[in-house]
Enzyme design. Structure first.
Site, mmCIF file in Angstrom:
data_model
loop_
_atom_site.group_PDB
_atom_site.id
_atom_site.type_symbol
_atom_site.label_atom_id
_atom_site.label_comp_id
_atom_site.label_asym_id
_atom_site.label_seq_id
_atom_site.Cartn_x
_atom_site.Cartn_y
_atom_site.Cartn_z
ATOM 1 N N TYR A 149 -44.526 -19.285 51.909
ATOM 2 C CA TYR A 149 -43.139 -18.916 52.207
ATOM 3 C C TYR A 149 -43.165 -17.609 52.984
ATOM 4 O O TYR A 149 -43.839 -16.652 52.572
ATOM 5 C CB TYR A 149 -42.356 -18.757 50.902
ATOM 6 C CG TYR A 149 -40.917 -18.312 51.092
ATOM 7 C CD1 TYR A 149 -40.509 -17.012 50.764
ATOM 8 C CD2 TYR A 149 -39.961 -19.180 51.607
ATOM 9 C CE1 TYR A 149 -39.198 -16.602 50.949
ATOM 10 C CE2 TYR A 149 -38.643 -18.780 51.779
ATOM 11 C CZ TYR A 149 -38.276 -17.490 51.441
ATOM 12 O OH TYR A 149 -36.972 -17.079 51.630
ATOM 13 N N ASP B 119 -49.146 -12.590 56.458
ATOM 14 C CA ASP B 119 -47.906 -12.232 55.771
ATOM 15 C C ASP B 119 -48.304 -11.536 54.460
ATOM 16 O O ASP B 119 -48.627 -12.194 53.479
ATOM 17 C CB ASP B 119 -47.080 -13.493 55.497
ATOM 18 C CG ASP B 119 -45.791 -13.151 54.764
ATOM 19 O OD1 ASP B 119 -44.910 -14.036 54.679
ATOM 20 O OD2 ASP B 119 -45.669 -12.017 54.270
ATOM 21 N N LYS C 88 -41.508 -5.568 50.115
ATOM 22 C CA LYS C 88 -41.556 -5.373 48.657
ATOM 23 C C LYS C 88 -42.061 -3.974 48.251
ATOM 24 O O LYS C 88 -41.295 -3.025 48.248
ATOM 25 C CB LYS C 88 -42.376 -6.498 48.026
ATOM 26 C CG LYS C 88 -41.714 -7.885 48.235
ATOM 27 C CD LYS C 88 -42.514 -8.985 47.598
ATOM 28 C CE LYS C 88 -42.042 -10.351 48.052
ATOM 29 N NZ LYS C 88 -40.848 -10.823 47.298
HETATM 30 P P1 KE4 Z 1 -37.433 -11.345 51.947
HETATM 31 O O1 KE4 Z 1 -36.706 -11.782 53.218
HETATM 32 O O2 KE4 Z 1 -36.983 -12.128 50.736
HETATM 33 O O3 KE4 Z 1 -37.386 -9.843 51.743
HETATM 34 O O4 KE4 Z 1 -38.995 -11.675 52.150
HETATM 35 C C1 KE4 Z 1 -39.383 -12.966 52.477
HETATM 36 C C2 KE4 Z 1 -40.842 -13.167 52.092
HETATM 37 C C3 KE4 Z 1 -41.792 -13.202 53.097
HETATM 38 N N1 KE4 Z 1 -43.098 -13.361 52.812
HETATM 39 C C4 KE4 Z 1 -43.526 -13.496 51.528
HETATM 40 C C5 KE4 Z 1 -44.986 -13.678 51.258
HETATM 41 C C6 KE4 Z 1 -42.596 -13.467 50.459
HETATM 42 O O5 KE4 Z 1 -43.040 -13.610 49.188
HETATM 43 C C7 KE4 Z 1 -41.225 -13.302 50.738
HETATM 44 C C8 KE4 Z 1 -40.171 -13.296 49.657
HETATM 45 N N2 KE4 Z 1 -40.607 -13.705 48.358
HETATM 46 C C9 KE4 Z 1 -39.596 -14.316 47.522
HETATM 47 C C10 KE4 Z 1 -40.208 -14.669 46.164
HETATM 48 N N3 KE4 Z 1 -41.425 -15.340 46.247
HETATM 49 C C11 KE4 Z 1 -38.419 -13.396 47.351
HETATM 50 C C12 KE4 Z 1 -37.489 -13.795 46.238
HETATM 51 C C13 KE4 Z 1 -36.283 -14.521 46.763
HETATM 52 O O6 KE4 Z 1 -36.408 -15.346 47.695
HETATM 53 O O7 KE4 Z 1 -35.200 -14.266 46.186
#
Ligand code: KE4
Length: 419
Positions: A135, A230, A258
């Protein structure tokens, strides 16, 4: 939640919070301190989600609160260059030297979306390769066999993404180098980038097989594609620098998020100077953001990274190992198959007899057992991700006593969930 559902789809601001993967109603949290969160009814939980990996120092760390309070007193946003963003940029660069230049944005999605636009512009190519279950945020090109909430909710891809764009996203199983070579050779569209979570956290925690990341580096070099790591989740989490340093494989572009915001909206993308120089205003590739480099967020990120010394990282990693070892022991004693893994202060497990190397393996795990286990853990005051396709985390605020108590509580949760 009834009021929330009247205002927000699913009553949430982000789908994976909605307990779709485990059933039941989300818990509405009111406060956090250290390793614990307290819900609106006063129930306390030891938290291993930690805002999906953002809070490596735990909730409401005094240094972060003070830094944000001091920054806020001077104004919350200027929309101009500030000293704080330079300080955090220099600190990120010092910790991850392969980011010769970088830019702050406000979410991991923005960071990865910008990284792919840059890779497409730099190579003049359109196709990208991603991995099943990874993701990278919700930008259109990534919502093809994505992990995290997309996998949790069993969404095939996402309506609203034009087929002509989705067709430019080629997907291979994680850990399958041959599949990547076949995709690259067979693609009618030249490949601009190989995009990967170097250690997967969005299909559950899945570690790269030895040599897998190096093979991606070699394929990228052979074909002229860029390698994009990523590290939104793994950066400053799996090792003092990130997965690149841990595995000795240097990507062309890296996304971060994060941890570098300490719980405030900060993400970044960066890489080789000659690549980043294509970004406006130096170059023609456009990307922008009203609150990029926001002083409150920069202050929180600085307080976090300044506290996160290699010694502290090793301490949190040791505590993570203690928890994973305890969990393995309890599952074995109860004769429940558990495939557990750790990467620095990130950990995860599947209820499965065999190791998990890709999303297909993860999907074969006992997700119904996970749902029962999740609720049994919650009832015992341990907060895990409401999905079998997420990772768990550890913070510097979790003590050995917290970990030992957690092992007892989760052991009991396995016992009742097993039935
Ligand atoms: P955000 O746009 O949610 O800040 O980041 C996206 C993203 C990109 N790359 C990786 C490896 C990530 O884990 C994420 C976001 N992770 C999710 C949970 N696995 C965020 C939680 C959510 O979607 O509410």
């Amino acid at each position: 939640m009834a009021r929330s559902r009247a205002v927000f789809p699913g009553g949430v601001s982000s789908p994976v919070r909605a307990f779709g993967g485990v059933g039941g109603d989300p818990i509405v949290m009111a406060s956090g301190k250290g390793a614990r969160m307290t819900d609106v009814d006063g129930n306390e939980y030891i938290d291993y989600v930690l805002s999906w990996g953002s809070l490596v120092l735990g909730h409401a760390h005094p240094d972060i609160i003070a830094a944000v309070r001091d920054a806020a007193a001077l104004g919350t946003s200027f929309g101009t260059p500030t000293e704080l963003e330079v300080q955090l940029g220099e600190l990120v660069k010092a910790r991850m030297p392969h980011l010769e230049m970088l830019r702050f944005v406000s979410s991991g999605t923005e960071a990865m979306m910008s990284a792919v636009r840059l890779a497409r512009a730099y190579t003049g190519r359109n196709a990208i390769i991603k991995f099943d279950g990874c993701y990278h945020g919700h930008a259109d090109s990534f919502l093809v066999r994505a992990g995290s909430g997309v996998a949790t909710l069993g969404l095939p891809n996402s309506p609203g993404v034009p087929e002509c764009l989705a067709a430019l996203t080629l997907v291979a199983p994680f850990n399958d180098t041959d599949a990547v070579r076949t995709l690259v050779r067979g693609s009618s569209e030249p490949v601009a980038a190989i995009v990967v979570e170097p250690i997967v956290g969005n299909a559950g925690l899945i570690l790269p097989k030895p040599g897998f990341l190096r093979a991606l580096r070699e394929i990228a070099d052979e074909t002229g594609a860029l390698l994009v790591f990523d590290e939104v989740m793994t950066g400053f989490r799996v090792a003092p620098g990130g997965a690149a340093g841990l595995h000795g494989v240097i990507p062309d572009i890296t996304a971060l998020g994060k941890v570098i915001g300490g719980g405030l909206p900060v993400a970044a993308y960066g890489g080789k100077r000659e690549i980043m120089a294509r970004m406006a205003p130096d170059g023609p590739v456009y990307q922008a953001g009203t609150l990029s480099g926001n002083p409150l967020a920069m202050a929180a990120g600085l307080a976090t990274l300044r506290s996160l010394t290699p010694e502290l990282h090793r301490e949190i990693e040791g505590r993570t190992a203690r928890l994973v070892a305890g969990l393995r022991e309890r599952a074995a004693a109860l004769e429940v198959g558990l495939a557990a893994a750790q990467a620095g202060s990130m950990w995860g497990f599947f209820f499965a007899a065999d190791p998990v190397y890709d999303l297909d393996d993860a999907k074969r795990s006992d997700t119904a057992m996970y749902a029962r286990f999740f609720h049994a853990a919650l009832a015992r005051g341990v907060y895990l991700a409401p999905s079998a396709f997420e990772a768990a985390f550890m913070s510097s605020a979790h003590s050995n006593d917290d970990v030992d108590l957690t092992v007892e509580l989760l052991g009991d949760a396995i016992r009742v969930a097993r039935a």
